[in-house]
Design an enzyme around this catalytic site. Structure first.
Site, PDB file in Angstrom:
ATOM      1  N   TRP A   5       0.819  -1.215   0.000  1.00 61.95           N
ATOM      2  CA  TRP A   5       0.000   0.000   0.000  1.00 61.95           C
ATOM      3  C   TRP A   5       0.854   1.267   0.000  1.00 61.95           C
ATOM      4  CZ3 TRP A   5      -5.137   1.607   0.136  1.00 61.95           C
ATOM      5  CH2 TRP A   5      -5.375   2.899   0.597  1.00 61.95           C
ATOM      6  N   ASP A  19      -0.035   9.105   1.258  1.00 63.30           N
ATOM      7  CA  ASP A  19       0.527  10.451   1.173  1.00 63.30           C
ATOM      8  C   ASP A  19       2.018  10.502   0.831  1.00 63.30           C
ATOM      9  OD1 ASP A  19      -1.938  10.677   2.404  1.00 63.30           O
ATOM     10  OD2 ASP A  19      -1.184  11.685   4.190  1.00 63.30           O
ATOM     11  N   PHE A  37       3.214   8.215  10.856  1.00 62.35           N
ATOM     12  CA  PHE A  37       2.300   8.939   9.971  1.00 62.35           C
ATOM     13  C   PHE A  37       3.044  10.056   9.233  1.00 62.35           C
ATOM     14  CE2 PHE A  37      -2.245   8.004  11.713  1.00 62.35           C
ATOM     15  CZ  PHE A  37      -2.042   6.652  11.502  1.00 62.35           C
ATOM     16  N   TRP A  83      -4.409  -0.532   3.649  1.00 61.40           N
ATOM     17  CA  TRP A  83      -3.789   0.373   4.619  1.00 61.40           C
ATOM     18  C   TRP A  83      -3.463  -0.386   5.906  1.00 61.40           C
ATOM     19  CZ3 TRP A  83      -4.741   2.447   9.480  1.00 61.40           C
ATOM     20  CH2 TRP A  83      -4.116   3.662   9.790  1.00 61.40           C
ATOM     21  N   ARG A 131      -1.492  16.347  13.503  1.00 59.37           N
ATOM     22  CA  ARG A 131      -0.566  15.492  12.760  1.00 59.37           C
ATOM     23  C   ARG A 131      -0.037  16.191  11.502  1.00 59.37           C
ATOM     24  NH1 ARG A 131      -5.594  12.904  12.733  1.00 59.37           N
ATOM     25  NH2 ARG A 131      -6.798  13.038  10.796  1.00 59.37           N
ATOM     26  N   ASP A 132       0.881  15.481  10.821  1.00 62.26           N
ATOM     27  CA  ASP A 132       1.406  15.842   9.501  1.00 62.26           C
ATOM     28  C   ASP A 132       2.266  17.104   9.539  1.00 62.26           C
ATOM     29  OD1 ASP A 132      -0.389  13.799   8.871  1.00 62.26           O
ATOM     30  OD2 ASP A 132      -1.911  15.163   8.107  1.00 62.26           O
ATOM     31  N   GLN A 150       3.822   7.412   2.631  1.00 63.06           N
ATOM     32  CA  GLN A 150       3.143   6.497   3.538  1.00 63.06           C
ATOM     33  C   GLN A 150       3.037   5.125   2.870  1.00 63.06           C
ATOM     34  OE1 GLN A 150       1.293   7.618   6.987  1.00 63.06           O
ATOM     35  NE2 GLN A 150       3.410   8.126   6.509  1.00 63.06           N
TER      36      GLN A 150
END
Length: 492
Positions: free
Chosen positions: A38, A41, A100, A65, A167-168, A57
């Site tokens: 998988w 991002d 993540f 996922w 996040r991110d 990711q």
């Protein structure tokens, strides 16, 4: 199992599967896709020691996922790519359920990754989770060590900020400080972004909620990115949960931007209205970098959450868009494929001044791996366009057409083959009654750049391998002023 062992385990799986997977019918020829398993991002997109590094990711063990790793590829020219070993694996108490999304920054000769560590605290993944921000570094841009001081941001700030959904991180440097922006939402489920600063990437000071949504602006803003073009600050992000409005916002989640000015003292971004980055089906989590030429380059995940992904039956899922250059004109981003992609061209076919009234086939203008540039004089036609990946015996076609009455371009994949269906539309004005189209076709994707990047439409399609036809059509007379077609070589 420690971090290095988890990476070795994952690499063994990728190597055992990749050769067979890359032969399957929808695996891309010149787009970055996972070797197996998988992908979602793009992460850590950066220009480091003269090369472009793209992380993403990744779950290597399944096309579904799962606990996120960071896959890794690099390129010298944004056209040809090389797979590298996995960079991050979920191995510590603070990231055991996923490394993540995040970003990268070069400091001296080292490459630093900043990412979100995720831990599920219960079965309800919307409410039972803990997210923290972490650092890893590398001397060679390939092998990464997680910082002993992780997590560097361990809790969300006080106030009307959701305690678990943050996040991110996207990190950059300005003056003496490093800054990062994080995706967040309020306790009332309204999307927002958080701004932090630091002098060393370890001790971070929360500055402010830089921006919060109003109206139809989604319940969570993911994957924020702030950068400056020509003196304007641009916030790029992916709002989740925007409701459809007319022909806009029909994807499950959107990707777009606002233009404004970030006050580095107050931490507040004053900005204008939200604008879509791409008007197609399959662009999410865009991330940018700036290279040694000063260009702002953007990549996105070329899929959408909860979409059907027929490639999963071949043990892989997901792809990344072509790299695109962004410039700012009159408060709007103009987005074009990077010119380096010309290096993949071969077997050029060209035509000029072809009259069309009905349907038209041009010899040698067909294929599955195609770059096509067309300039069309609309004359008095009411509707015109082209069909790609056509197979009349199978009833397969992907239709791209312009309506001169509504001034809208439509991307219709209802008969594209397997996979998700639907239409997407974009408002477009003709330029001197002409339409410029720049199209890239790969095994399972369409990327359409309209009027020199004024609008872009991207979508995954899953046609039969024998569906290679390209047809021009019109209701009323048009003139194909110029048609240029190339076969596109492989990127790996």
């Amino acid at each position: 199992m420690n971090h290095d062992d988890k990476i070795i385990q994952a690499e063994e799986v990728l190597k055992s599967k990749h050769e067979e997977i890359r032969k399957t019918k929808w695996y891309p020829t010149y787009h970055v896709a996972p070797q197996a398993g998988w992908m979602n991002d793009p992460n850590g997109f950066s220009f480091y020691n003269g090369e472009y590094h793209l992380f993403y990711q990744h779950y290597p063990f399944s096309p579904q996922w799962g606990p996120m790793y960071w896959g890794h590829a690099k390129s010298r020219d944004l056209a040809s790519w090389e797979h590298l070993p996995i960079a991050l694996a979920p191995s510590e108490d603070y990231d055991k359920d996923g490394c993540f999304s995040g970003s990268a920054i070069q400091i001296d000769d080292k490459l630093y990754l900043m990412y979100t560590g995720n831990v599920w605290t219960g079965d309800d993944h919307d409410h039972q989770l803990k997210q923290v921000q972490c650092i890893a570094s590398s001397q060679d841009g390939i092998h990464f060590t997680k910082d002993e001081q992780n997590p560097v941001i361990s809790t969300a700030p006080e106030g009307n900020i959701h305690p678990f959904h943050f996040r991110d991180p996207k990190v950059w440097k300005k003056g003496e400080h490093y800054y990062c922006v994080l995706g967040s939402k309020t306790n009332q489920n309204i999307g927002q972004i958080l701004l932090y600063r630091s002098k060393d990437l370890v001790d971070w000071e929360f500055m402010n909620v830089a921006a919060t949504g109003t109206g139809n602006f989604g319940y969570m803003w993911e994957c924020p990115d702030i950068f400056n073009i020509d003196g304007q600050d641009i916030l790029l992000m992916s709002p989740q949960g925007m409701a459809p409005e007319g022909y806009m916002y029909h994807n499950l989640h959107q990707s777009g931007y606002v233009v404004g000015k970030l006050d580095y003292e107050t931490g507040i971004l004053e900005h204008g209205p939200f604008q879509l980055l791409d008007y197609g089906f399959d662009v999410y989590a865009p991330q940018t970098t700036v290279d040694e030429q000063g260009r702002r380059i953007v990549l996105s995940w070329m899929n959408m959450w909860e979409s059907e992904m027929p490639e999963q039956k071949y043990e892989w899922a997901g792809a990344i868009t072509l790299p695109r250059v962004m410039t700012l004109e009159n408060g709007t981003l103009r987005i074009s494929p990077v010119p380096e992609l010309k290096s993949l061209r071969k077997d050029k076919v060209a035509y000029e001044r072809i009259q069309v009234n009905g349907n038209e086939l041009l010899p040698k203008v067909d294929g599955s791996f195609v770059e096509l540039k067309v300039t069309i004089d609309a004359k008095d036609a009411t509707q015109f366009g082209l069909k790609v990946r056509v197979n009349e015996d199978l009833g397969e076609e992907t239709v791209l057409y312009y309506d001169t009455r509504t001034k809208v371009i439509t991307f219709n994949r209802d008969n594209s083959g397997a996979g998700p269906k639907g239409i997407r539309q974009a408002p477009v004005e003709l330029i001197d009654n002409k339409l410029h189209l720049h199209l890239f076709l790969d095994s399972s994707s369409v990327e359409l750049f309209i009027n020199e990047g004024e609008k872009v439409m991207t979508g995954r399609i899953y046609p039969n391998e024998e569906s290679i036809g390209i047809q021009f059509f019109s209701e009323g007379e048009i003139e194909l002023l110029k048609v240029e077609k190339w076969t596109v070589a492989g990127a790996f």
